[in-house]
Write an enzyme that holds these catalytic residues in place. Structure first.
Site, PDB file in Angstrom:
ATOM      1  N   ASN A  55      30.893  40.868  44.496  1.00  0.00           N
ATOM      2  CA  ASN A  55      32.012  39.948  44.504  1.00  0.00           C
ATOM      3  C   ASN A  55      33.265  40.840  44.413  1.00  0.00           C
ATOM      4  OD1 ASN A  55      33.990  38.140  43.672  1.00  0.00           O
ATOM      5  ND2 ASN A  55      33.053  37.725  41.676  1.00  0.00           N
ATOM      6  N   LYS A  87      36.253  39.903  44.109  1.00  0.00           N
ATOM      7  CA  LYS A  87      37.271  39.245  43.269  1.00  0.00           C
ATOM      8  C   LYS A  87      38.629  39.285  43.963  1.00  0.00           C
ATOM      9  CE  LYS A  87      34.471  40.178  39.244  1.00  0.00           C
ATOM     10  NZ  LYS A  87      34.361  40.318  37.824  1.00  0.00           N
ATOM     11  N   HIS A 109      31.555  30.975  39.169  1.00  0.00           N
ATOM     12  CA  HIS A 109      31.717  32.283  38.523  1.00  0.00           C
ATOM     13  C   HIS A 109      32.431  32.100  37.188  1.00  0.00           C
ATOM     14  CE1 HIS A 109      33.248  36.294  37.627  1.00  0.00           C
ATOM     15  NE2 HIS A 109      32.203  36.724  38.306  1.00  0.00           N
ATOM     16  N   GLU A 120      34.818  33.489  35.845  1.00  0.00           N
ATOM     17  CA  GLU A 120      36.291  33.466  35.910  1.00  0.00           C
ATOM     18  C   GLU A 120      36.786  32.104  36.392  1.00  0.00           C
ATOM     19  OE1 GLU A 120      36.481  37.113  38.158  1.00  0.00           O
ATOM     20  OE2 GLU A 120      35.654  38.127  36.403  1.00  0.00           O
ATOM     21  N   GLU A 162      25.093  35.722  34.768  1.00  0.00           N
ATOM     22  CA  GLU A 162      26.155  36.657  34.415  1.00  0.00           C
ATOM     23  C   GLU A 162      26.708  36.276  33.043  1.00  0.00           C
ATOM     24  OE1 GLU A 162      27.928  38.524  38.170  1.00  0.00           O
ATOM     25  OE2 GLU A 162      28.917  36.601  37.969  1.00  0.00           O
ATOM     26  N   GLY A 183      33.136  42.540  33.534  1.00  0.00           N
ATOM     27  CA  GLY A 183      34.493  43.090  33.665  1.00  0.00           C
ATOM     28  C   GLY A 183      34.816  44.245  32.740  1.00  0.00           C
ATOM     29  N   SER A 191      28.631  44.197  34.381  1.00  0.00           N
ATOM     30  CA  SER A 191      28.658  45.639  34.092  1.00  0.00           C
ATOM     31  C   SER A 191      27.419  46.386  34.587  1.00  0.00           C
ATOM     32  CB  SER A 191      28.880  45.894  32.599  1.00  0.00           C
ATOM     33  OG  SER A 191      30.147  45.440  32.195  1.00  0.00           O
TER      34      SER A 191
HETATM   35  P1  13P Z   1      31.436  43.699  36.826  1.00  0.00           P
HETATM   36  O1  13P Z   1      30.229  44.342  37.459  1.00  0.00           O
HETATM   37  O2  13P Z   1      32.709  44.402  37.164  1.00  0.00           O
HETATM   38  O3  13P Z   1      31.242  43.502  35.342  1.00  0.00           O
HETATM   39  O4  13P Z   1      31.584  42.231  37.473  1.00  0.00           O
HETATM   40  C1  13P Z   1      30.460  41.430  37.622  1.00  0.00           C
HETATM   41  C2  13P Z   1      30.811  40.175  38.317  1.00  0.00           C
HETATM   42  O5  13P Z   1      31.652  39.414  37.877  1.00  0.00           O
HETATM   43  C3  13P Z   1      30.109  39.871  39.587  1.00  0.00           C
HETATM   44  O6  13P Z   1      30.393  38.563  39.992  1.00  0.00           O
END
Ligand code: 13P
Length: 261
Positions: free
Chosen positions: A9, A11, A97, A99, A169, A175, A215
């Protein structure tokens, strides 16, 4: 070897040029992978999708959108309809997601409507679920996953299951401030998710791929993907450099192969 899924992703990080450069590079690097056994996908920003779909062979790297409205047309300022995404020829829609849930206030009910709309329009719906750090501390992670799955999938029928992917997740793992889940913890929760899917849909529920995200990096990818209930890795930061992501995919695949042999 089990079928493996690796995706990222992007983002709100890469602009159009950066996205196309990245995809061209990643396509070159991953050309020789066994694509019947390894599914790759990238989910860029909306503004990059048109160009991305023009330069990407989706038999090799599938493309997805980061969100979608549940309605086809109407008074929905700022939203993108399933028909608009169909025009772009993309294959996947990522929904729910963390977020979207925690910054933009999307509820399980809204996400459920989006999942249904995505499936009805022929997309793969990638439903993201996961507990927050506080929910984990309170010992209610499994209950949260159950609510997210039961509500998010309440309108889904068995015939649509072959277009459904789940990403687990945990919010506390995602993040820059996230701590990766241990392989054991991730396996435990993937097992819970697979059991809920089976409870909801019977035997066919078992075949829904469940990916881990939060992560993921070069160090932990192999240990995670070796877990019996982890079908793939959904990667953020460690995938945004094509060379690094290619390495991660190869190391993780190798780890699964070594386990089998
Ligand atoms: P990170 O791997 O940067 O923690 O992000 C994971 C994520 O949100 C995938 O959708």
């Amino acid at each position: 070897m089990k079928k493996l899924y690796f995706g990222s992703n992007l983002k709100m990080y890469k602009n159009i040029r950066e996205t196309t450069d990245y995809l061209i590079r990643l396509q070159k690097l991953t050309q020789d992978l066994e694509h019947e056994k390894i599914t790759l996908f990238i989910i860029p920003s909306y503004t990059s999708l048109d160009r991305a779909s023009g330069i990407t062979d989706q038999n090799q790297i599938m493309l997805g959108a980061q969100n979608m409205c549940w309605e086809e047309v109407g008074q929905f300022t700022g939203e993108i309809s399933p028909l608009m995404l169909q025009e772009l020829g993309i294959k996947i829609v990522e929904l729910g997601h963390s977020e979207r849930r925690h910054i933009f206030g999307e509820t399980n009910e809204i996400i459920g409507q989006k999942v249904k709309a995505a499936l009805e329009h022929g997309f793969i719906a990638l439903l993201c679920i996961g507990e927050t750090g506080k929910e984990k501390q309170c010992g209610i992670s499994d209950e949260i996953l159950r609510i997210q799955l039961k509500t998010g999938l309440s309108k889904v029928c068995e015939e649509e299951l072959d277009k459904l992917w789940i990403a687990y997740e945990p919010v506390w793992a995602i993040g820059v401030n996230g701590l990766p889940a241990s392989s054991d913890y991730a396996q435990e929760k993937h097992h819970v998710i697979k059991n809920i899917l089976q409870e909801l849909f019977g035997e066919p529920g078992k075949a829904v791929p469940v990916l881990y995200g939060g992560s993921v990096n070069l160090e932990n990818a192999g240990g995670l993907i070796q877990q019996p209930d982890i079908d793939g890795l959904f990667v953020g930061r460690s995938a945004w450099d094509a060379e690094k992501f290619n390495q991660l995919i190869r190391d993780a695949t190798e780890a699964v192969n070594m386990e089998v042999s």
